[in-house]
Every structure is written in structure tokens, then in C-alpha cells.
Design a protein around this motif. Structure first.
Motif, PDB file in Angstrom:
ATOM      1  N   ARG A   1       0.829  -1.211   0.000  1.00 17.82           N
ATOM      2  CA  ARG A   1       0.000   0.000   0.000  1.00 17.82           C
ATOM      3  C   ARG A   1       0.856   1.249   0.000  1.00 17.82           C
ATOM      4  NH1 ARG A   1      -1.798   3.336   3.956  1.00 17.82           N
ATOM      5  NH2 ARG A   1      -1.468   1.936   5.720  1.00 17.82           N
ATOM      6  N   LYS A   2       1.916   1.257   0.830  1.00 14.21           N
ATOM      7  CA  LYS A   2       2.797   2.419   0.885  1.00 14.21           C
ATOM      8  C   LYS A   2       3.510   2.621  -0.436  1.00 14.21           C
ATOM      9  CE  LYS A   2       3.559   4.662   4.047  1.00 14.21           C
ATOM     10  NZ  LYS A   2       2.933   5.885   4.601  1.00 14.21           N
ATOM     11  N   GLN A   3       3.912   1.529  -1.083  1.00 14.21           N
ATOM     12  CA  GLN A   3       4.573   1.650  -2.381  1.00 14.21           C
ATOM     13  C   GLN A   3       3.622   2.246  -3.413  1.00 14.21           C
ATOM     14  OE1 GLN A   3       6.016  -2.317  -3.156  1.00 14.21           O
ATOM     15  NE2 GLN A   3       8.001  -1.910  -2.219  1.00 14.21           N
ATOM     16  N   THR A   4       2.364   1.801  -3.385  1.00  9.41           N
ATOM     17  CA  THR A   4       1.375   2.357  -4.315  1.00  9.41           C
ATOM     18  C   THR A   4       1.180   3.850  -4.068  1.00  9.41           C
ATOM     19  OG1 THR A   4       0.219   0.227  -4.442  1.00  9.41           O
ATOM     20  CG2 THR A   4      -1.001   2.169  -5.125  1.00  9.41           C
ATOM     21  N   GLU A   5       1.086   4.229  -2.785  1.00  3.94           N
ATOM     22  CA  GLU A   5       0.943   5.640  -2.449  1.00  3.94           C
ATOM     23  C   GLU A   5       2.162   6.429  -2.922  1.00  3.94           C
ATOM     24  OE1 GLU A   5       0.381   5.798   1.736  1.00  3.94           O
ATOM     25  OE2 GLU A   5      -1.652   4.959   1.686  1.00  3.94           O
ATOM     26  N   ASN A   6       3.360   5.869  -2.670  1.00  2.00           N
ATOM     27  CA  ASN A   6       4.585   6.549  -3.078  1.00  2.00           C
ATOM     28  C   ASN A   6       4.659   6.704  -4.591  1.00  2.00           C
ATOM     29  OD1 ASN A   6       5.536   6.880  -0.489  1.00  2.00           O
ATOM     30  ND2 ASN A   6       6.766   5.017  -0.492  1.00  2.00           N
ATOM     31  N   LEU A   7       4.234   5.641  -5.297  1.00  3.67           N
ATOM     32  CA  LEU A   7       4.253   5.697  -6.756  1.00  3.67           C
ATOM     33  C   LEU A   7       3.371   6.829  -7.273  1.00  3.67           C
ATOM     34  CD1 LEU A   7       4.093   1.918  -7.767  1.00  3.67           C
ATOM     35  CD2 LEU A   7       6.029   3.472  -8.040  1.00  3.67           C
ATOM     36  N   LEU A   8       2.167   6.914  -6.727  1.00  2.00           N
ATOM     37  CA  LEU A   8       1.231   7.946  -7.179  1.00  2.00           C
ATOM     38  C   LEU A   8       1.773   9.341  -6.889  1.00  2.00           C
ATOM     39  CD1 LEU A   8      -2.142   6.327  -6.034  1.00  2.00           C
ATOM     40  CD2 LEU A   8      -1.276   6.514  -8.379  1.00  2.00           C
ATOM     41  N   HIS A   9       2.299   9.533  -5.667  1.00  2.00           N
ATOM     42  CA  HIS A   9       2.847  10.842  -5.306  1.00  2.00           C
ATOM     43  C   HIS A   9       4.065  11.171  -6.167  1.00  2.00           C
ATOM     44  CE1 HIS A   9       0.177  11.633  -2.021  1.00  2.00           C
ATOM     45  NE2 HIS A   9       0.560  10.572  -1.328  1.00  2.00           N
ATOM     46  N   THR A  10       4.938  10.175  -6.361  1.00  2.00           N
ATOM     47  CA  THR A  10       6.163  10.411  -7.120  1.00  2.00           C
ATOM     48  C   THR A  10       5.853  10.749  -8.573  1.00  2.00           C
ATOM     49  OG1 THR A  10       7.416   8.925  -5.686  1.00  2.00           O
ATOM     50  CG2 THR A  10       8.361   9.407  -7.831  1.00  2.00           C
ATOM     51  N   GLU A  11       4.946   9.993  -9.186  1.00  2.00           N
ATOM     52  CA  GLU A  11       4.590  10.260 -10.583  1.00  2.00           C
ATOM     53  C   GLU A  11       4.020  11.670 -10.727  1.00  2.00           C
ATOM     54  OE1 GLU A  11       1.971   7.133 -11.727  1.00  2.00           O
ATOM     55  OE2 GLU A  11       3.553   5.607 -11.735  1.00  2.00           O
ATOM     56  N   HIS A  12       3.203  12.067  -9.747  1.00  2.00           N
ATOM     57  CA  HIS A  12       2.641  13.421  -9.785  1.00  2.00           C
ATOM     58  C   HIS A  12       3.743  14.464  -9.633  1.00  2.00           C
ATOM     59  CE1 HIS A  12       0.986  17.052  -7.809  1.00  2.00           C
ATOM     60  NE2 HIS A  12      -0.037  16.876  -8.640  1.00  2.00           N
ATOM     61  N   ASP A  13       4.656  14.277  -8.667  1.00  2.00           N
ATOM     62  CA  ASP A  13       5.723  15.248  -8.422  1.00  2.00           C
ATOM     63  C   ASP A  13       6.678  15.342  -9.612  1.00  2.00           C
ATOM     64  OD1 ASP A  13       4.627  15.711  -5.956  1.00  2.00           O
ATOM     65  OD2 ASP A  13       6.054  14.447  -4.859  1.00  2.00           O
TER      66      ASP A  13
ATOM     67  N   ALA B   1       5.948  14.642 -12.805  1.00  2.00           N
ATOM     68  CA  ALA B   1       5.244  15.329 -13.897  1.00  2.00           C
ATOM     69  C   ALA B   1       5.254  16.844 -13.669  1.00  2.00           C
ATOM     70  CB  ALA B   1       3.813  14.817 -13.997  1.00  2.00           C
ATOM     71  N   PHE B   2       5.076  17.255 -12.416  1.00  2.00           N
ATOM     72  CA  PHE B   2       5.103  18.675 -12.082  1.00  2.00           C
ATOM     73  C   PHE B   2       6.496  19.255 -12.323  1.00  2.00           C
ATOM     74  CE2 PHE B   2       5.563  22.218  -9.096  1.00  2.00           C
ATOM     75  CZ  PHE B   2       4.435  22.968  -9.394  1.00  2.00           C
ATOM     76  N   ALA B   3       7.549  18.519 -11.898  1.00  2.00           N
ATOM     77  CA  ALA B   3       8.921  19.003 -12.066  1.00  2.00           C
ATOM     78  C   ALA B   3       9.295  19.135 -13.535  1.00  2.00           C
ATOM     79  CB  ALA B   3       9.887  18.055 -11.355  1.00  2.00           C
ATOM     80  N   LEU B   4       8.881  18.176 -14.351  1.00  2.00           N
ATOM     81  CA  LEU B   4       9.252  18.187 -15.767  1.00  2.00           C
ATOM     82  C   LEU B   4       8.533  19.278 -16.544  1.00  2.00           C
ATOM     83  CD1 LEU B   4       9.416  14.342 -16.499  1.00  2.00           C
ATOM     84  CD2 LEU B   4      11.328  15.949 -16.301  1.00  2.00           C
TER      85      LEU B   4
ATOM     86  N   ILE C   1      16.372  20.311 -12.802  1.00  2.00           N
ATOM     87  CA  ILE C   1      15.157  19.513 -12.953  1.00  2.00           C
ATOM     88  C   ILE C   1      15.495  18.028 -13.010  1.00  2.00           C
ATOM     89  CG2 ILE C   1      13.255  18.960 -14.525  1.00  2.00           C
ATOM     90  CD1 ILE C   1      13.221  21.938 -15.294  1.00  2.00           C
ATOM     91  N   LEU C   2      16.540  17.677 -13.764  1.00  2.00           N
ATOM     92  CA  LEU C   2      16.933  16.270 -13.870  1.00  2.00           C
ATOM     93  C   LEU C   2      17.412  15.726 -12.533  1.00  2.00           C
ATOM     94  CD1 LEU C   2      18.775  16.409 -17.310  1.00  2.00           C
ATOM     95  CD2 LEU C   2      16.623  15.236 -16.816  1.00  2.00           C
ATOM     96  N   ASN C   3      18.146  16.551 -11.788  1.00  2.00           N
ATOM     97  CA  ASN C   3      18.573  16.130 -10.448  1.00  2.00           C
ATOM     98  C   ASN C   3      17.361  15.850  -9.562  1.00  2.00           C
ATOM     99  OD1 ASN C   3      21.288  16.424 -11.062  1.00  2.00           O
ATOM    100  ND2 ASN C   3      21.410  18.522 -10.254  1.00  2.00           N
ATOM    101  N   GLN C   4      16.365  16.725  -9.642  1.00  3.01           N
ATOM    102  CA  GLN C   4      15.153  16.572  -8.842  1.00  3.01           C
ATOM    103  C   GLN C   4      14.388  15.315  -9.244  1.00  3.01           C
ATOM    104  OE1 GLN C   4      12.419  19.848  -9.149  1.00  3.01           O
ATOM    105  NE2 GLN C   4      11.030  19.032  -7.595  1.00  3.01           N
TER     106      GLN C   4
ATOM    107  N   GLN D   1       8.276  10.046 -19.670  1.00  2.00           N
ATOM    108  CA  GLN D   1       8.125  11.471 -19.374  1.00  2.00           C
ATOM    109  C   GLN D   1       9.430  12.220 -19.649  1.00  2.00           C
ATOM    110  OE1 GLN D   1       6.775  10.826 -15.275  1.00  2.00           O
ATOM    111  NE2 GLN D   1       4.816  11.784 -15.789  1.00  2.00           N
ATOM    112  N   LEU D   2      10.545  11.593 -19.308  1.00  2.00           N
ATOM    113  CA  LEU D   2      11.853  12.205 -19.576  1.00  2.00           C
ATOM    114  C   LEU D   2      12.088  12.363 -21.071  1.00  2.00           C
ATOM    115  CD1 LEU D   2      14.120  10.430 -16.921  1.00  2.00           C
ATOM    116  CD2 LEU D   2      13.705  12.894 -17.111  1.00  2.00           C
ATOM    117  N   GLY D   3      11.593  11.404 -21.854  1.00  2.00           N
ATOM    118  CA  GLY D   3      11.748  11.508 -23.299  1.00  2.00           C
ATOM    119  C   GLY D   3      11.110  12.773 -23.843  1.00  2.00           C
ATOM    120  N   GLY D   4       9.894  13.064 -23.373  1.00  2.00           N
ATOM    121  CA  GLY D   4       9.229  14.292 -23.799  1.00  2.00           C
ATOM    122  C   GLY D   4       9.950  15.526 -23.317  1.00  2.00           C
TER     123      GLY D   4
END
Length: 435
Positions: free
Chosen positions: A245-257, A259-262, A271-274, A399-402
Motif C-alpha cells: 500500500r505504501k509503495q502504491t501511495e509513493n508511486l502515485l505521489h512520485t509520478e505526480h511530483d 510530472a510537475f517538475a518536468l 530539474i533532472l537532479n530533482q 516522461q523524460l523523453g518528452g
């Protein structure tokens, strides 16, 4: 506890010559001694034949002390358990005499039965617990903030985390020893606060370290046991593995963060470091790097984290003819054990194997069919990267490709070549050597 003393006339009919109690089992003593009531008739019908058979068997082989246990029916119809000890006196000048000491053990039998029932229930509960994802603990309180909780009881399914119950019972381990060092102080403070404020139960989430060194998230429900004066006498805890469950939560938060950073218009290197730091938050992975391709399809290190200086030097530049470069240029994600990954074969046969990596992911960064670089990630702890983590890092690579395609368009050729040039080795200080 009632005790009766019987003297028998004969082993055949069990005629009673004398009995000490005036009302044995509620019957009139005279009725028994006069033969109006035969003792055999008050033995429970389900036990009578067994009692006669056992007595005769012991008597036949010469036992002069015979122990029997059976049930009798009282005059009021109650069933009582008795232990009978028969002493046989054999004298050449007189016939054999049979002296019996009969003890009512009904209460003892009831206690034994209740104890056996309790043990059976306990065994059943332990079996249920050990087959469930719930691990049960009972800890001794030390009564101080920095306590690490000696274990009084732990269910056998602690083995799901690689440990044996005996490791805790012998004191080799205390529970605090397996809590992640970054979480231990918080867990200690939370328990101390709740205990001192008079709470009886509470819950919290934290990480523990398995026997093999892996990190698991658990949800603990703690029950504080107190004596009549309110003093803490023990803690009882129910531990549930919530890693998925924590991994799923982390995945969702990380993917969102990510996408926001990129989508940020800031410095591309920052940005790449982040993005790389955020990628490590999804779990399992604890180090990695990003390479860009140049116009000659050489791979140049842009950013990295969690890797040693020697290892970074070894992978900072991979020309288009290197084995690792050719693997990435195929354009398909590769997941392998680190020992199976070829490093710089042009400079060393085995590459830098002192990094002690285990699971490795080589993910090409692609846009419109063109390989623009690679997202290379690894773990020092885990042997495999789970399927959900693989899916997440492949999404991040897409996402990095774009992002790379966009910065190539927005930057002039000179600026982009400065970011991903193979003519001069990457300055690790400029690109942030995060060991």
C-alpha cells in the motif's frame, strides 16, 4: 475434596464390608454394607466393564496396588469422577482383603478439562495468527523514552520478516533493533507520549528492516496494559505489513511530483537532479543516474545519486561501440542482476564491481522512436525490481523523453551539446556528485 475408605469382602461381587462415610456419594452406608446397593451398580455404565477388566488384569499379574479412574453416579443423579487406589493384602492364614481409598477428583478433572480447552483454543488462535498477515507481539515496558522493548511473546509468523521467535526470547534482539533507524525516535516518542497521557491504545506506521536487509512498512496497533494503579505492565501490538500500500501511495505521489517538475521552466540540470531524487522515493531503488546521447550516439552522464566516485568515473562516458551502449540503444528496458551487466569492457574486463549493487534497471529514454538517453537505476539491497516499480520507472523514462525532446527544441545546439557532449568528460562537480 471428598475421600472415602472402603473395605471389600470379595473381588467378585465387590461386596462392601465397611465404609468410613455415612453417606458415600449420597447413598446410605447401611444400604451399601448390607448389599442392598452394590458398589458396581453406582459406577457409570460406560466405565463399569472397563473398571472390572482393568482390576482383574492387574490382580491376575500380581499387582497389590491398583490405581483406577472412573465415574460414579451419585444418589442425586450427578456424575462424579473418582480416583481409586486398591491395596490388596494377601495372608496365608486369612482370605485376601481389598482396601480402597477413593478420592473425588471431579473439580480437578473440570479444571484439567478447562485447561485443555484453553490450550486448544490458544493453539487454534496461534494457528490462525500464524497463517494470517498479522504478527502479534507482547513487549515488556522499560518506562523510559529511549526504550527498545524486550519481547515477552511474538507469534511464529515473525518469520515472514526473516526472524525467528527465539531471537527475541533470548534477548539477542529487541523489537527496537528491527525498526528503521530513521523512524525509531519517532516511534519511541509516540509510545512514550501516549503512555504518559493515559491512552490505552493507538496506531502508527513506520518501517522495519527484515533479516535480509529489506525495508517493510508496517501498521502497528498498540494496546497498553496497566495494573490497578495505572502503571504500565506490558504493551501488546498487532503488526500488519502495509508495504504494498505504501509503495502504491509513493508511486502515485512520485509520478505526480515528477510530472510537475518536468513541466517546470527552470534549469534543465536542476530539474533532472530533482527527477532522479524523486525516482528513488518509489521504493526498492536506492541509486541511479541519467545519461544523454550526443550526435554520435555516445552516452554521457548528466546526473547521478547514491553511487561512489569510482563507479561514477567508470560510467561517466560510454561510447557508441561499448556493450552497455549497444544494449541501451536497442530501445528496450533491461532488468538484470548487477553481476550480469557489462561495464566498460574497453578499459577493464570486469568493470567496477566494488559497488555491491544487486538489482539493476537500464531504461532507454525514447521520444518518437529515437533513443535520447537512459535512466539507469539500481538497488544495493534488493535482488529484483518488482513489477509495479518497473512500470513506474518506465513511465518516468517516457516522461523524460518528452522533456529532453522539449529542451532540445528550446535550447540552441551549442547549449544542448554542452549538456551532453562526449568531446570533454562530464565535470562531476558541476553535475553534482552525490555519493
Amino acid at each position: 475434596m471428598e475421600v472415602y475408605l472402603f473395605l471389600w469382602k470379595s473381588k467378585i461381587d465387590w461386596d462392601v464390608e465397611y465404609v468410613t462415610n455415612t453417606q458415600p456419594f449420597g447413598y446410605n452406608r447401611d444400604d451399601i454394607t448390607l448389599g442392598i446397593i452394590n458398589y458396581l451398580d453406582i459406577i457409570h455404565p460406560e466405565d463399569k466393564n472397563k473398571v472390572i477388566k482393568n482390576f482383574n488384569s492387574y490382580h491376575r499379574i500380581g499387582h497389590d496396588n491398583i490405581i483406577l479412574q472412573y465415574r460414579v453416579i451419585t444418589n442425586s443423579g450427578d456424575v462424579r469422577w473418582v480416583n481409586e487406589k486398591i491395596v490388596i493384602h494377601d495372608d496365608a492364614e486369612s482370605p485376601q482383603q481389598y482396601l480402597s481409598i477413593i478420592v473425588d477428583v471431579t473439580d480437578q478433572k473440570r479444571i484439567e478439562k478447562e485447561h485443555q480447552r484453553a490450550l486448544a483454543i490458544k493453539d487454534e488462535l496461534e494457528s490462525i495468527i500464524n497463517k494470517s498477515p498479522v504478527v502479534v507481539f507482547q513487549w515488556k515496558p522499560e518506562g523510559k523514552l529511549e526504550e527498545t522493548w524486550p519481547v515477552e511473546f511474538v507469534s511464529d509468523n515473525i518469520a515472514r520478516f526473516g526472524y525467528k521467535a527465539d531471537e527475541f526470547y533470548t534477548g539477542k534482539l529487541q523489537y527496537g533493533d528491527i525498526i528503521h533507524h530513521d523512524d525509531l525516535e519517532r516511534v519511541q516518542y509516540e509510545l512514550s507520549e501516549r503512555r504518559d497521557k493515559g491512552h490505552d491504545n493507538f496506531s502508527q506506521e513506520y518501517r522495519i528492516i527484515t533479516k535480509s536487509g529489506e525495508i517493510c512498512w508496517v501498521d502497528e496497533r498498540t494496546f497498553i496494559q496497566r495494573d490497578e494503579y495505572g502503571n504500565t505492565i506490558s504493551y501488546q501490538g498487532i503488526i500488519v505489513d502495509i508495504t504494498e500500500r505504501k509503495q502504491t501511495e509513493n508511486l502515485l505521489h512520485t509520478e505526480h511530483d515528477i510530472a510537475f517538475a518536468l513541466n517546470d521552466s527552470g534549469n534543465p540540470e536542476d530539474i533532472l537532479n530533482q527527477v532522479l531524487e524523486l525516482t528513488l522515493n518509489i521504493g526498492t531503488i536506492d541509486c541511479g543516474c541519467i545519461h544523454f546521447t550526443d550526435v554520435y550516439n555516445n552516452l554521457n552522464l548528466v546526473t547521478h545519486t547514491g553511487l561512489s566516485t569510482n563507479f561514477v568515473n567508470d560510467i561517466s562516458y560510454m561510447d557508441s561501440n561499448s556493450i552497455l551502449n549497444r544494449i541501451i540503444m536497442i530501445g528496450q528496458p533491461v532488468y538484470k542482476d548487477y553481476s550480469e551487466i557489462p561495464l566498460k569492457s574497453d578499459t577493464s574486463k570486469n568493470g567496477n564491481r566494488n559497488e555491491k549493487l544487486r538489482a539493476v534497471a537500464l531504461i532507454p529514454i525514447i521520444n518518437n522512436g529515437e533513443v535520447l538517453g537512459s535512466l539507469n537505476l539500481a538497488s544495493h539491497v534488493y535482488d529484483q525490481i518488482p513489477a509495479d516499480i518497473r512500470t513506474a520507472i518506465e513511465i518516468i523514462a517516457a516522461q523524460l523523453g518528452g522533456f529532453i525532446s522539449r529542451i532540445k527544441t528550446e535550447m540552441n545546439l551549442y547549449e544542448y551539446q554542452s549538456l551532453s557532449s562526449s568531446s570533454v568528460p562530464i565535470n562531476l562537480e558541476v553535475h553534482g556528485n552525490k555519493n
